[in-house]
Design a protein around this motif. Sequence first.
Motif, PDB file in Angstrom:
ATOM      1  N   GLY A 257      -1.101   5.835  -4.090  1.00 14.66           N
ATOM      2  CA  GLY A 257      -2.482   5.345  -4.149  1.00 14.66           C
ATOM      3  C   GLY A 257      -2.877   4.492  -2.962  1.00 14.66           C
ATOM      4  N   LEU A 258      -1.900   4.100  -2.113  1.00 17.35           N
ATOM      5  CA  LEU A 258      -2.229   3.269  -0.956  1.00 17.35           C
ATOM      6  C   LEU A 258      -2.869   4.098   0.153  1.00 17.35           C
ATOM      7  CD1 LEU A 258       0.974   1.035  -0.675  1.00 17.35           C
ATOM      8  CD2 LEU A 258      -1.192   0.502  -1.809  1.00 17.35           C
ATOM      9  N   GLN A 259      -3.758   3.464   0.872  1.00 16.07           N
ATOM     10  CA  GLN A 259      -4.350   4.102   2.054  1.00 16.07           C
ATOM     11  C   GLN A 259      -3.360   4.001   3.207  1.00 16.07           C
ATOM     12  OE1 GLN A 259      -7.413   5.446   1.694  1.00 16.07           O
ATOM     13  NE2 GLN A 259      -7.403   6.383   3.706  1.00 16.07           N
ATOM     14  N   LEU A 260      -3.315   5.001   4.055  1.00 17.84           N
ATOM     15  CA  LEU A 260      -2.380   5.011   5.173  1.00 17.84           C
ATOM     16  C   LEU A 260      -2.932   4.118   6.284  1.00 17.84           C
ATOM     17  CD1 LEU A 260       0.282   6.553   5.499  1.00 17.84           C
ATOM     18  CD2 LEU A 260      -0.908   8.162   6.939  1.00 17.84           C
ATOM     19  N   ASN A 261      -2.628   2.787   6.180  1.00 19.87           N
ATOM     20  CA  ASN A 261      -3.234   1.815   7.090  1.00 19.87           C
ATOM     21  C   ASN A 261      -2.253   1.237   8.098  1.00 19.87           C
ATOM     22  OD1 ASN A 261      -5.860   1.974   6.123  1.00 19.87           O
ATOM     23  ND2 ASN A 261      -5.414   0.585   4.421  1.00 19.87           N
ATOM     24  N   LEU A 262      -0.945   1.442   7.930  1.00 19.45           N
ATOM     25  CA  LEU A 262      -0.012   0.949   8.943  1.00 19.45           C
ATOM     26  C   LEU A 262      -0.339   1.605  10.289  1.00 19.45           C
ATOM     27  CD1 LEU A 262       3.359   0.883   6.995  1.00 19.45           C
ATOM     28  CD2 LEU A 262       1.902  -1.045   7.630  1.00 19.45           C
ATOM     29  N   PRO A 263      -0.370   0.826  11.358  1.00 14.93           N
ATOM     30  CA  PRO A 263      -0.899   1.359  12.630  1.00 14.93           C
ATOM     31  C   PRO A 263      -0.192   2.628  13.095  1.00 14.93           C
ATOM     32  CG  PRO A 263      -0.634  -1.023  12.752  1.00 14.93           C
ATOM     33  CD  PRO A 263      -0.004  -0.608  11.465  1.00 14.93           C
ATOM     34  N   GLU A 264       1.162   2.630  13.074  1.00 14.78           N
ATOM     35  CA  GLU A 264       1.866   3.774  13.640  1.00 14.78           C
ATOM     36  C   GLU A 264       1.746   5.022  12.789  1.00 14.78           C
ATOM     37  OE1 GLU A 264       2.855   3.977  16.481  1.00 14.78           O
ATOM     38  OE2 GLU A 264       3.975   5.854  16.477  1.00 14.78           O
ATOM     39  N   PRO A 265       1.986   4.956  11.458  1.00 14.84           N
ATOM     40  CA  PRO A 265       1.753   6.164  10.644  1.00 14.84           C
ATOM     41  C   PRO A 265       0.316   6.640  10.706  1.00 14.84           C
ATOM     42  CG  PRO A 265       3.107   4.580   9.448  1.00 14.84           C
ATOM     43  CD  PRO A 265       2.627   3.889  10.675  1.00 14.84           C
ATOM     44  N   LYS A 266      -0.642   5.702  10.721  1.00 16.69           N
ATOM     45  CA  LYS A 266      -2.053   6.100  10.777  1.00 16.69           C
ATOM     46  C   LYS A 266      -2.359   6.839  12.083  1.00 16.69           C
ATOM     47  CE  LYS A 266      -6.700   4.146  10.310  1.00 16.69           C
ATOM     48  NZ  LYS A 266      -7.469   2.897  10.119  1.00 16.69           N
ATOM     49  N   ARG A 267      -1.794   6.322  13.194  1.00 15.07           N
ATOM     50  CA  ARG A 267      -2.051   6.967  14.490  1.00 15.07           C
ATOM     51  C   ARG A 267      -1.420   8.356  14.548  1.00 15.07           C
ATOM     52  NH1 ARG A 267       0.640   7.976  19.145  1.00 15.07           N
ATOM     53  NH2 ARG A 267       2.554   7.154  18.252  1.00 15.07           N
ATOM     54  N   VAL A 268      -0.180   8.483  14.125  1.00  9.70           N
ATOM     55  CA  VAL A 268       0.538   9.738  14.281  1.00  9.70           C
ATOM     56  C   VAL A 268       0.043  10.786  13.293  1.00  9.70           C
ATOM     57  CG1 VAL A 268       2.807  10.810  14.124  1.00  9.70           C
ATOM     58  CG2 VAL A 268       2.538   8.606  15.252  1.00  9.70           C
ATOM     59  N   SER A 269      -0.351  10.359  12.059  1.00  2.42           N
ATOM     60  CA  SER A 269      -0.882  11.345  11.112  1.00  2.42           C
ATOM     61  C   SER A 269      -2.181  11.944  11.630  1.00  2.42           C
ATOM     62  CB  SER A 269      -1.100  10.688   9.746  1.00  2.42           C
ATOM     63  OG  SER A 269      -1.992   9.587   9.861  1.00  2.42           O
TER      64      SER A 269
END
Length: 845
Positions: free
Chosen positions: A130-142
């Motif tokens: 349910g969490l939004q993908l907000n961590l900088p590195e996972p968000k950038r690479v996804s």
Amino acid sequence: MSYLKGQHQHPRNRSAAVRYSAILFAAFLVVFGLIVWFTEGNNFRAKQNDLASRTRTFSGSLQLTLEGDVSYLELLALDRASGKLTAHLFQERAGQYVQAHPQLINITWVDADFRITDVAPLAPNRQIVGLQLNLPEPKRVSALARERRKPVYTRPFEAIQGRPSFEVWVPVFRGDTFLGLFGGVYSCDKLLQQLVAHTQPRLYHLSLTDSSGSLLATIPPTGPLDRQCSKEMAVTGPESGVMLRVTRYQGRSDWRLHLLKAISLLLILGMSYTLWNLKMEIDERKRAEEEIKKQAALLEEEITERQAAQESLQEQATLLEEEVSERWQAEEALRESEERLRLLLDSTGEAIYGIDIEGNCTFCNRACLRMLGYQSDADLLGKNIHDIMHHSYPDGRPMPQEECGAHNTMLQGKGSHVADEVFWRADGSSFPVEYWSYPQVKDGKVVGAVVAFINTTERRHLEEQFRQSQKMESIGRLAGGVAHDFNNMLSVISGAAELSKRKLEDGEPIGQYLELIINAARRSSDITRQLLAFSRKEVVSPKQVQLNALIEDSLKILARLISEDVKLSFRPAPELWSVMIAPSQVDQILMNLAVNARDAMPDGGNLTIETANVQIPSHYAYLHPDARPGDYVQLSVSDTGHGMDKTVAAHIFEPFFTTKGQGKGTGLGLSTVYGIVTQNGGFINVYSEPGEGAVFRIYLPRLQQSDAPPQGNLPAEQRISGTVLLVEDEEMLLWLTTRLLEEMGLKVIQAQDPLEALEISRQRGAEIDLVLTDVVMPEMNGRELAERIRESRPDAKVLFMSGHTSDNVIQRGVIEAGMHYIQKPLEMEKLNRKIAEMLAERQKG
């Protein structure tokens, strides 16, 4: 005296002996230094070469592990794109894979809004669902993986579990539609521990670092490290930057080397001492002894070098044997991995094959061979797959390879999805397929394509059955309303006819009653047309239409479909643009959306239909892949029902997807709407929130032509002349149609059955300009009658008419190219226009 002279040398000779001995001593020290330097240098180079070889082996092992995990995630992506991977199946398969591969912390499913909707195994990772993908590195690479449409690794970072890790993101597309991403989260500690079994713990120390040198994971050292013998090599790409560092322990020095040094030093000291005494005692043998010493030194040096070279060769042979063994183990592991991949491909129900850049088959699974009717993959490997099973369109026309979807996938470098073509079996028969094609990219260059396909014969049969059964839910509601409308129209017709008869006896004008009868008959024809559209039996013929007028005509039948406690309202836009679509398809759209809204409002509510002219800008089209910039007519259908969440909204247009209970819905209503809209060049969006109702907005392209003139402004019928052979087995219709034709100015020859028509054609064929025949008649249908007439008169013009539904007409082979057809009940204007057109063609011919 001579004896004493021999015992006591001259001081000058003693000085020369000392000088020569010192020179020889220094020379032997230099030789000793060279031996030690050469031996140490060879030993250091051997260690460096061994370290580089080990580092490549360990790095390759890690890369094979990562590539195997990515291949598994891509298989999950294929199943997700095809709709086969349910949440339960994902938990079962991904959980087992993570358990068998401890280097993975978990496998995560992120939807198109970059929200984590599922994770396996679920129990230890439930807090991230349910969490939004907000961590900088996972968000950038996804986001980067979605853009590139291929797997991408993240840079190392500290995961939620508090351990250094990095991730790989694999995008999932259905055609051009982005569905989400599968993410594999790696534990640096677990990944490193896999190499412990392949190392020599007393010789090598392993650790993982990032591109800046920061330590991610390490094996506890068991002794002091030799920092000069350290090697790093990349495990992932430069964007991720995960590095493997291999460092050699400071082992004990080789005792043989120390022994060689000691022996050499003692030998030099002993030889120097001996030479010193010899030179002091026997000066006259100086030259001979010096020559002997030089020869001995050279011989000793050669022996020492040969021993060192032999030891170095033995060590190199040992290292080579170990490297060969490790390579054999790696090749065995690779063969096992390939066998597992082959087993996975052969276990899937979908047919899968691969082609190279020339279109030749590179691999195929068992399902592919079974569907195509081949016994062995040798029948396909190395051959042009397009020429074998994709060479023609469904209608038999040849399909050039340039028009093949799989071939275009390689040329364009992006995936494609085709749902309405056929593949050809080995026996020459064909079957309908739906296939997906994806390019194979190596080093940034397309080298081939992978194609997955399924046989849709059974599915199409089921879809047709479901489409017909779907309308049965509403037949009960329609029956009462239609019967009521028909009874009203029949009352009008019978009453007006009765009044006309009485007025005619009294000699009074009856024009107004006849007009009333005509209008009631037209209204009855409209009801019939709506019923045909509702049962999906009317011929789909796109034409220029005004949505406002079609919706107005459908409001009454829509009111019969919904509950009495649902308020139906229509808000038409003024000066609405025209669109090109079949009117029956508009009826299907409205009825399906009305039924969907009715089911969403079991306790009543409001159903609102609106139209508007809109212009889609380029930035909106960029955010919605189905949209194209331009002018559109917007049709909005909104309700105040229970609404739906984003998960349900993402699947509502999929065939057979339904939120209703067992036996209460087929799941084809909204997919039918989606298919109609896309076939007519439009697109559809849905906006909904739980408890807030739903809004379906349909966008149909504006027809860039002037609006058709209203029917009230049509020109009066033109007077035409000629002789018509009228064939009709219903006596009243024969009489009525004769009166219509004579009113147009035509001469009519009546025939009440096909055999009579054939006899008239043989006797009076020369004077007949046109044959107007019913389709369904006893003894012989209209098509057979036309063929019999054309045996003697090949140029005969035939106009078919029928009141039956179009499927009956099609089954009798009437609606084909070059044939003319008109629907009953006959309207004088349409009949006049059609006959005038055919007589004009006859005169030109």
